[in-house]
Design a protein around this motif. Structure first.
Motif, PDB file in Angstrom:
ATOM      1  N   SER A 232       0.850  -1.353   0.002  1.00  0.00           N
ATOM      2  CA  SER A 232       0.202   0.078  -0.002  1.00  0.00           C
ATOM      3  C   SER A 232       0.929   1.251  -0.052  1.00  0.00           C
ATOM      4  O   SER A 232       1.954   1.406   0.365  1.00  0.00           O
ATOM      5  CB  SER A 232      -0.982   0.089   1.428  1.00  0.00           C
ATOM      6  OG  SER A 232      -0.268   0.251   2.383  1.00  0.00           O
TER       7      SER A 232
ATOM      8  N   HIS B 249       2.797  -9.278  -2.429  1.00  0.00           N
ATOM      9  CA  HIS B 249       1.291  -8.712  -2.613  1.00  0.00           C
ATOM     10  C   HIS B 249       0.701 -10.075  -2.877  1.00  0.00           C
ATOM     11  O   HIS B 249       1.101 -11.202  -3.086  1.00  0.00           O
ATOM     12  CB  HIS B 249       1.527  -7.595  -3.806  1.00  0.00           C
ATOM     13  CG  HIS B 249       2.192  -7.843  -4.601  1.00  0.00           C
ATOM     14  ND1 HIS B 249       1.644  -8.838  -5.917  1.00  0.00           N
ATOM     15  CD2 HIS B 249       3.403  -7.414  -5.196  1.00  0.00           C
ATOM     16  CE1 HIS B 249       2.391  -8.834  -6.683  1.00  0.00           C
ATOM     17  NE2 HIS B 249       3.362  -8.024  -6.454  1.00  0.00           N
TER      18      HIS B 249
ATOM     19  N   ALA C 174       2.003  -6.366   6.537  1.00  0.00           N
ATOM     20  CA  ALA C 174       1.041  -5.284   6.295  1.00  0.00           C
ATOM     21  C   ALA C 174      -0.081  -5.813   5.484  1.00  0.00           C
ATOM     22  O   ALA C 174      -0.238  -5.260   4.342  1.00  0.00           O
ATOM     23  CB  ALA C 174       1.647  -4.116   6.054  1.00  0.00           C
TER      24      ALA C 174
ATOM     25  N   VAL D   5       3.193  -1.932  16.715  1.00  0.00           N
ATOM     26  CA  VAL D   5       3.382  -0.924  15.994  1.00  0.00           C
ATOM     27  C   VAL D   5       2.495   0.382  16.194  1.00  0.00           C
ATOM     28  O   VAL D   5       2.796   1.503  15.772  1.00  0.00           O
ATOM     29  CB  VAL D   5       3.279  -1.366  14.448  1.00  0.00           C
ATOM     30  CG1 VAL D   5       3.366  -0.455  13.246  1.00  0.00           C
ATOM     31  CG2 VAL D   5       4.516  -2.434  14.060  1.00  0.00           C
TER      32      VAL D   5
HETATM   33  P1  NDP Z   1      -4.080  -2.402   2.030  1.00  0.00           P
HETATM   34  O1  NDP Z   1      -5.353  -3.236   2.099  1.00  0.00           O
HETATM   35  O2  NDP Z   1      -4.142  -1.049   1.479  1.00  0.00           O
HETATM   36  O3  NDP Z   1      -2.860  -3.395   1.417  1.00  0.00           O
HETATM   37  C1  NDP Z   1      -2.720  -4.721   2.034  1.00  0.00           C
HETATM   38  C2  NDP Z   1      -1.860  -5.172   1.179  1.00  0.00           C
HETATM   39  O4  NDP Z   1      -1.682  -6.722   1.412  1.00  0.00           O
HETATM   40  C3  NDP Z   1      -1.934  -5.269  -0.465  1.00  0.00           C
HETATM   41  O5  NDP Z   1      -0.834  -4.936  -1.022  1.00  0.00           O
HETATM   42  C4  NDP Z   1      -2.380  -6.794  -0.777  1.00  0.00           C
HETATM   43  O6  NDP Z   1      -1.997  -6.896  -2.062  1.00  0.00           O
HETATM   44  C5  NDP Z   1      -1.702  -7.503   0.181  1.00  0.00           C
HETATM   45  N1  NDP Z   1      -2.185  -8.954   0.519  1.00  0.00           N
HETATM   46  C6  NDP Z   1      -3.658  -8.856   0.523  1.00  0.00           C
HETATM   47  N2  NDP Z   1      -3.731 -10.545   0.560  1.00  0.00           N
HETATM   48  C7  NDP Z   1      -2.860 -11.074   0.397  1.00  0.00           C
HETATM   49  C8  NDP Z   1      -2.154 -12.251   0.135  1.00  0.00           C
HETATM   50  N3  NDP Z   1      -3.126 -13.405   0.216  1.00  0.00           N
HETATM   51  N4  NDP Z   1      -0.769 -12.586  -0.026  1.00  0.00           N
HETATM   52  C9  NDP Z   1       0.025 -11.568   0.096  1.00  0.00           C
HETATM   53  N5  NDP Z   1      -0.288 -10.078  -0.173  1.00  0.00           N
HETATM   54  C10 NDP Z   1      -1.440  -9.938   0.241  1.00  0.00           C
HETATM   55  O7  NDP Z   1      -3.855  -2.264   3.661  1.00  0.00           O
HETATM   56  P2  NDP Z   1      -2.896  -1.249   4.352  1.00  0.00           P
HETATM   57  O8  NDP Z   1      -1.604  -1.293   3.860  1.00  0.00           O
HETATM   58  O9  NDP Z   1      -3.422   0.085   4.581  1.00  0.00           O
HETATM   59  O10 NDP Z   1      -2.879  -1.811   5.871  1.00  0.00           O
HETATM   60  C11 NDP Z   1      -2.354  -3.416   6.037  1.00  0.00           C
HETATM   61  C12 NDP Z   1      -2.717  -3.640   7.491  1.00  0.00           C
HETATM   62  O11 NDP Z   1      -2.195  -2.740   8.201  1.00  0.00           O
HETATM   63  C13 NDP Z   1      -4.294  -3.508   8.056  1.00  0.00           C
HETATM   64  O12 NDP Z   1      -4.733  -4.437   8.771  1.00  0.00           O
HETATM   65  C14 NDP Z   1      -4.549  -2.150   8.623  1.00  0.00           C
HETATM   66  O13 NDP Z   1      -5.443  -2.020   9.504  1.00  0.00           O
HETATM   67  C15 NDP Z   1      -3.068  -2.209   9.245  1.00  0.00           C
HETATM   68  N6  NDP Z   1      -2.576  -1.016   9.532  1.00  0.00           N
HETATM   69  C16 NDP Z   1      -1.965  -0.532  11.085  1.00  0.00           C
HETATM   70  C17 NDP Z   1      -1.518   0.515  11.277  1.00  0.00           C
HETATM   71  C18 NDP Z   1      -0.766   0.463  12.466  1.00  0.00           C
HETATM   72  O14 NDP Z   1      -0.559   1.835  12.933  1.00  0.00           O
HETATM   73  N7  NDP Z   1      -0.465  -0.585  13.021  1.00  0.00           N
HETATM   74  C19 NDP Z   1      -1.337   1.509  10.284  1.00  0.00           C
HETATM   75  C20 NDP Z   1      -1.882   1.410   8.948  1.00  0.00           C
HETATM   76  C21 NDP Z   1      -2.489   0.205   8.543  1.00  0.00           C
HETATM   77  P3  NDP Z   1      -2.361  -6.401  -3.554  1.00  0.00           P
HETATM   78  O15 NDP Z   1      -1.759  -4.917  -3.467  1.00  0.00           O
HETATM   79  O16 NDP Z   1      -2.157  -7.322  -4.587  1.00  0.00           O
HETATM   80  O17 NDP Z   1      -3.953  -6.244  -3.356  1.00  0.00           O
END
Ligand code: NDP
Length: 284
Positions: free
Chosen positions: A167, A189, A208, A262
């Motif tokens: 992301s 991803h 993530a 985190v």
């Molecule tokens: P997004 O939904 O934007 O991104 C998720 C990523 O995971 C995408 O790149 C996706 O791939 C990948 N993904 C999903 N399924 C799979 C899989 N089966 N195998 C491999 N990769 C996979 O989420 P965010 O980056 O915004 O957030 C991720 C997590 O972190 C969430 O749970 C969010 O709540 C948390 N978060 C926590 C924060 C904190 O302060 N601790 C701050 C921000 C987020 P693809 O691009 O191909 O779809």
């Protein structure tokens, strides 16, 4: 034995330090950093995040202004508010809590925040600066993760860091930061082939993804450092990460818990960015 990285404790000591910085700004320069947080609609998770941010602002002595707008706010109404905040000299940081309702173009909103007040560092100018290493602000979650690693004396240089998730707010900027810290970085991803094999080569594995217990012990190299960014709800409604903590902790050397890993660091880094924005705007 595994070491559990206590993000809460590390963030608390940062908050203490920031409080002293703010006290100093007030007494020496008569300046009080101020953060404007805009929330549109009534997403319960967003409300919790905004409240947490407000509480930490209070602890540090940063003034916080909350702008709560109804779900049917138009894009132009929101832009008008942002233009006004961009101009206000008493506001140093502007944060728009995401997600926004679907009729509002998030990208357009973020691009209209003055980059010097963009304390989330989501604006394209700030993202571009991260690529070159010439940045004022770092996105809060990636910056918090690197801080946690360094504070735990984990060597990053030369390590293979595998990041699952690409992301714009976590995976991509984090990859750049790890690269600036001399790691060899692989970004995975949902279309990645052989994810398990790639994860097994990671010295530092960062998840993530947003899927509860997606990472288990079968994909971890013994002694790896495991950072869990995910914030999910398990089937009982409890907050959990992307990593199966109980299983992975027996094989990792370091692991971040959820909650208490985190998450608290993300807020601490937001406070850091607000103070940095103030210093930049006041030429201090
Ligand atoms: P997004 O939904 O934007 O991104 C998720 C990523 O995971 C995408 O790149 C996706 O791939 C990948 N993904 C999903 N399924 C799979 C899989 N089966 N195998 C491999 N990769 C996979 O989420 P965010 O980056 O915004 O957030 C991720 C997590 O972190 C969430 O749970 C969010 O709540 C948390 N978060 C926590 C924060 C904190 O302060 N601790 C701050 C921000 C987020 P693809 O691009 O191909 O779809």
């Amino acid at each position: 034995m595994v070491k559990i990285i206590n993000g809460k404790e590390i963030s608390n000591s940062l908050i203490e330090k920031f409080k002293k910085n703010v006290d100093n700004l007030k007494s020496e320069y008569n300046i009080c950093p101020a953060l404007a947080v805009i929330i549109v609609g009534d997403n319960p998770a967003s409300k919790v995040y905004v409240n947490n941010k407000k509480k930490v602002c209070e602890k540090i002595g940063i003034k916080s202004y909350e702008f709560t707008l109804p779900t049917n706010t138009t894009e132009s109404e929101l832009l008008k508010l942002i233009y006004g905040l961009n101009r206000r000299e008493d506001i140093n940081g502007i944060l728009v809590q995401l997600p926004l309702p679907s009729h509002i173009n998030e990208k357009k909103i973020i691009e209209n925040i003055n980059p010097i007040k963009d304390v989330d560092a989501f604006n394209e100018i700030n993202i571009g600066k991260i690529m070159t290493g010439n940045f004022n602000f770092l996105p809060c979650t990636p910056a918090g993760i690197v801080y946690l690693l360094k504070e735990s004396n984990i060597k990053i240089e030369g390590k293979h860091c595998v990041i699952i998730g690409r992301s714009n707010i976590v995976g991509k900027p984090l990859a750049m930061l790890m690269l600036h810290n001399d790691a060899t970085v692989t970004i995975c991803h949902s279309k990645t082939k052989n994810l398990k094999e790639i994860c097994k080569t990671a010295d530092i594995l960062i998840a993530a993804i947003g899927k509860p217990a997606f990472i288990s012990c079968d994909v971890i190299k013994p002694g790896a450092v495991v950072v869990d960014v995910g914030i999910n709800r398990d089937i009982n409604g409890h907050i959990c990460g992307d990593v199966d903590f109980e299983k992975v902790k027996d094989i990792a050397s370091f692991i971040t818990p959820v909650p208490g890993g985190v998450g608290p660091m993300t807020i601490a880094m937001l406070m850091k960015n607000t103070i940095t924005a103030t210093l930049l705007q006041k030429n201090i």
